[in-house]
Design a protein around this motif. Structure first.
Motif, PDB file in Angstrom:
ATOM      1  N   GLY A 592      48.605  46.403  40.387  1.00 21.74           N
ATOM      2  CA  GLY A 592      48.195  47.343  39.344  1.00 21.74           C
ATOM      3  C   GLY A 592      48.092  46.687  37.989  1.00 21.74           C
ATOM      4  N   VAL A 593      49.075  45.825  37.672  1.00 21.53           N
ATOM      5  CA  VAL A 593      49.049  45.119  36.387  1.00 21.53           C
ATOM      6  C   VAL A 593      47.830  44.205  36.296  1.00 21.53           C
ATOM      7  N   ALA A 594      47.534  43.498  37.417  1.00 24.79           N
ATOM      8  CA  ALA A 594      46.390  42.577  37.412  1.00 24.79           C
ATOM      9  C   ALA A 594      45.090  43.337  37.209  1.00 24.79           C
ATOM     10  N   LEU A 595      44.915  44.466  37.904  1.00 25.01           N
ATOM     11  CA  LEU A 595      43.693  45.248  37.752  1.00 25.01           C
ATOM     12  C   LEU A 595      43.573  45.792  36.332  1.00 25.01           C
ATOM     13  N   GLY A 596      44.703  46.195  35.757  1.00 29.43           N
ATOM     14  CA  GLY A 596      44.647  46.687  34.381  1.00 29.43           C
ATOM     15  C   GLY A 596      44.241  45.606  33.399  1.00 29.43           C
ATOM     16  N   SER A 597      44.764  44.400  33.603  1.00 23.45           N
ATOM     17  CA  SER A 597      44.405  43.290  32.712  1.00 23.45           C
ATOM     18  C   SER A 597      42.929  42.951  32.824  1.00 23.45           C
ATOM     19  N   ILE A 598      42.432  42.916  34.066  1.00 20.23           N
ATOM     20  CA  ILE A 598      41.015  42.581  34.270  1.00 20.23           C
ATOM     21  C   ILE A 598      40.127  43.627  33.623  1.00 20.23           C
ATOM     22  N   SER A 599      40.466  44.895  33.812  1.00 15.19           N
ATOM     23  CA  SER A 599      39.651  45.955  33.210  1.00 15.19           C
ATOM     24  C   SER A 599      39.687  45.869  31.695  1.00 15.19           C
ATOM     25  N   THR A 600      40.855  45.518  31.128  1.00 18.06           N
ATOM     26  CA  THR A 600      40.956  45.378  29.676  1.00 18.06           C
ATOM     27  C   THR A 600      40.045  44.270  29.166  1.00 18.06           C
ATOM     28  N   GLY A 604      36.844  44.706  26.743  1.00 15.78           N
ATOM     29  CA  GLY A 604      36.768  43.957  25.501  1.00 15.78           C
ATOM     30  C   GLY A 604      35.478  43.166  25.380  1.00 15.78           C
ATOM     31  N   VAL A 605      35.109  42.490  26.468  1.00 20.26           N
ATOM     32  CA  VAL A 605      33.867  41.708  26.446  1.00 20.26           C
ATOM     33  C   VAL A 605      32.668  42.624  26.254  1.00 20.26           C
TER      34      VAL A 605
END
Length: 710
Positions: A592-600, A604-605
């Motif tokens: 869940g943390v990894a998916l949240g970071s990727i989506s962030t 941002g991009v």
């Protein structure tokens, strides 16, 4: 090149400006007989000086060049120059027409010339300097000519008949004279009259008999050495015991000629080595008296050698060669049939027949010159255009090196070249920086190899093993199969899409590998499950009953979602343990943390990208160029270097120019299909266009009887 002056002054054109300096005489779409006549040194290649000489040779015999510029296949006397060469050809033209029954014609073609050439070739004197053996009228001379042919070999004349020429006649009589002189020397000076056979018999066994008596003397010196010197060790014969033995076999002839013992005499009967009994019998019959005993001691052998020593020295001086191989007796018998036992007169008669045959050469030369002039009139200008300037190639008329058209992968490749050896051709042709496809073409029992330049379209489906159809310049169709490709860029547009196609192929490969691995894992699990089901009723599974209850409960929960309720999938059968997989809460949290970071990061991009405003198109263009730019740059550099020269150099040409294949020229040489007007694309299943007319228009004409309205 379009005028007579262009051909006549070809020598004045700087050869640095010529496109080609040499070409082969085979593998071209051009008359081979014409190429052979231009090839003066008969080395299979036409060089610039030979082409210049052909133009000047034709210029000295023609006054009207218009038929040559038009490439006409018939020659008129009015076109011939008023020179010695031209008048001689005019006379031969009229003579040939008269002798072939076409005296009323005003011009001549190849058919009449070839008919006359066939008649001349069949004549006794056809100008080639070869006398057919069968044409010699005198019987004795004909027999001698046959012997010359047997000894020196025959050569076919213009009509295909075996005959002899001046070289063979002179060589035969020179060797025959030397052989007869040697024979007379032995009969008169060496005193070998009647003793030649004895000397030859002694010579045949001399070395072996000397070896025998030397072994006997050694055995007398040391009796213990007799066993060693007597014969070959039996162990050495075991390798030959199971094979086919012959008295001429080397292993038998290498053994002593007879059993070795101290002071032994040479037996001349069955006690001798079987491999040498024939030679010893000839020695007894030819060199010894009839009342001689069954053995020959060393003293008698030395006396016999002294008796024939002079004859043996004479035999060593016997001339060698093909004439000596037929035997001095045969040659002497041939000489005996001639007056005075000499061969000089018959030699002179045979050489006179050669001279008579050569006397007809000018008549044949005139006819051959007539053929050459007609062939040059028909094809000299075309050859010069394909040699000096390559006009036919650049103007799309089909160059002499173009073998035909290859249809493959929805395109027609018109730049195809015959290849004799692909393995030697490819390393040089690869320097052309062009995409090359080597194809093996088969038609009935014929086979040929071509190389096609692919200069338009894409190469996604061009691979080794791909089949196509090849049409040669005569319109014959050949089955073609790609056997080798040399990859190079075809266009900048194809290079633009190349990185994305590679990415798609890479993703597809990875997905296919993951799918295959997953399928293999699932197949393994299903196999294990099937094995457990098959062995559920066996006594060995009784110990698994206790764990089965727990496994059954797990299976029931997994199947129905309700504990204790049997599932419908069969995985919860009693006695079958289904392994469960526990889910780690920490792992779920990490995912869940990894998916949240990727989506962030993605958000941002994307936000930054939107903030660019009207710079967005430039940003997109920069991204595209960063991906496709390198491959497009490499493709552009290679396309600038793409050339036809190395391809022709590998085929035997000497190309003197770069001969670049531009993008425009490449598009013209590799044609793709044009869109068909009013074509309907069958995109939806079951969609069928109306038969007989364009899309949206009903067919014209009467409707079929079964096609009722409504």
């Amino acid at each position: 090149m379009s005028s007579a002056d262009d051909l006549l002054h070809l020598r004045d054109l700087d050869q640095k400006r010529w496109v080609a300096l040499a070409c082969p005489t085979r593998g071209l779409e051009f008359d081979e007989r014409t190429l052979d006549l231009i090839d003066l040194d008969r080395d299979g290649r036409i060089r610039a000086p030979e082409l210049i000489a052909a133009c000047e040779w034709a210029g000295a015999r023609l006054k009207d060049w218009q038929p040559l510029l038009r490439g006409e296949a018939r020659l008129s006397p009015d076109s011939l120059a008023d020179t010695d060469e031209g008048r001689a050809l005019a006379e031969e033209l009229q003579r040939t027409l008269a002798l072939t029954g076409h005296a009323g014609q005003s011009d001549i073609g190849l058919d009449e010339i070839r008919e006359r050439q066939s008649h001349l070739a069949a004549e006794r004197h056809n100008g080639d300097g070869i006398v057919p053996v069968a044409s010699i009228e005198d019987a004795a001379d004909r027999v001698l000519a046959q012997r010359i042919g047997e000894a020196m070999g025959t050569v076919a004349d213009a009509g295909g008949q075996p005959g002899i020429d001046e070289t063979r006649i002179k060589a035969f009589f020179e060797q025959a004279s030397a052989l007869l002189a040697w024979h007379r020397e032995g009969e008169a000076e060496a005193g070998c009259a009647g003793r030649r056979a004895a000397a030859m018999a002694v010579q045949a066994v001399h070395d072996k008999v000397e070896d025998f008596f030397a072994r006997c003397r050694l055995a007398s010196y040391d009796a213990s050495a007799a066993a060693t010197l007597n014969a070959t060790d039996p162990e050495q014969l075991k390798a030959h015991a199971t094979g086919l033995l012959s008295l001429e076999a080397g292993v038998l002839r290498q053994m002593p000629i007879a059993p070795v013992s101290p002071g032994a005499a040479l037996p001349l009967d069955d006690r001798a080595n079987p491999a040498w009994r024939g030679a010893l019998a000839a020695l007894r019959a030819q060199a010894l008296t009839s009342d001689f005993g069954d053995s020959l001691d060393e003293r008698d052998w030395l006396a016999l050698k002294d008796e024939v020593r002079a004859c043996r020295e004479w035999l060593r001086r016997q001339p060698s060669g093909p004439v000596a191989a037929i035997g001095v007796d045969v040659v002497a018998a041939l000489a005996a049939t001639q007056p005075g036992g000499q061969l000089d007169e018959v030699r002179a008669r045979l050489l006179k027949q050669v001279e008579d045959d050569r006397a007809a050469a000018p008549r044949h030369a005139a006819l051959n010159d007539l053929e050459k002039l007609l062939l040059l009139q028909r094809g000299l200008l075309r050859l010069a255009r394909n040699f000096v300037s390559f006009e036919d190639f650049y103007e799309g008329r089909g160059a002499v090196f173009q073998a035909g058209t290859l249809f493959v992968d929805g395109r027609a490749c018109e730049l195809t070249v015959d290849v004799a050896d692909p393995a030697r051709h490819a390393p040089v042709a690869g320097l052309a920086k062009a995409y090359l496809a080597y194809c093996e073409c088969v038609r009935l029992n014929q086979k040929r190899t071509i190389v096609a330049v692919v200069s338009a379209g894409d190469v996604d489906f061009l691979f080794v093993g791909r089949n196509g159809l090849f049409y040669d310049r005569d319109g014959h169709d050949w089955d073609a199969r790609i056997v080798k490709v040399i990859e190079n860029p075809i266009s900048v547009g194809q290079a633009f899409l190349s990185p994305y196609k590679k990415l798609v192929r890479l993703v597809e490969d990875q997905v296919a590998k993951r799918a295959a691995a997953s399928d293999s894992t699932q197949q393994g699990r299903m196999g294990q499950l099937a094995g457990r089901i098959a062995t559920a009723d066996q006594p060995g599974t009784a110990s698994a009953v206790a764990p089965a209850a727990t496994a059954g409960a797990v299976g029931a929960v997994g199947a129905t979602g309700t504990p204790g309720t049997p599932g419908t999938t069969g995985v919860g059968l009693p006695g079958l343990g289904v392994p469960g997989r526990r889910v780690d809460v920490g792992t779920v949290a990490a995912i869940g943390v990894a998916l949240g970071s990727i989506s962030t990061v993605i958000v941002g991009v994307f936000g930054r990208f939107v903030d660019l405003g009207w710079w967005i198109p430039l940003a997109v263009l920069g991204i595209v160029l960063s991906i496709s730019g390198p491959s497009m740059l490499i493709a552009w550099l290679k396309l600038r270097q793409r050339s036809l020269g190395p391809i022709l150099d590998a085929s035997g040409w000497a190309i003197n120019n770069r001969m670049k294949l531009s993008t425009k020229l490449g598009t013209a040489l590799t044609k793709r299909p044009r869109p068909v007007p009013h074509a309907v694309k069958l995109s939806a299943p079951g969609h069928r266009p109306l038969a007989g007319g364009p899309a949206g228009h009903p067919p014209s004409g009467p409707r079929p009887a079964g096609d009722a309205a409504g």
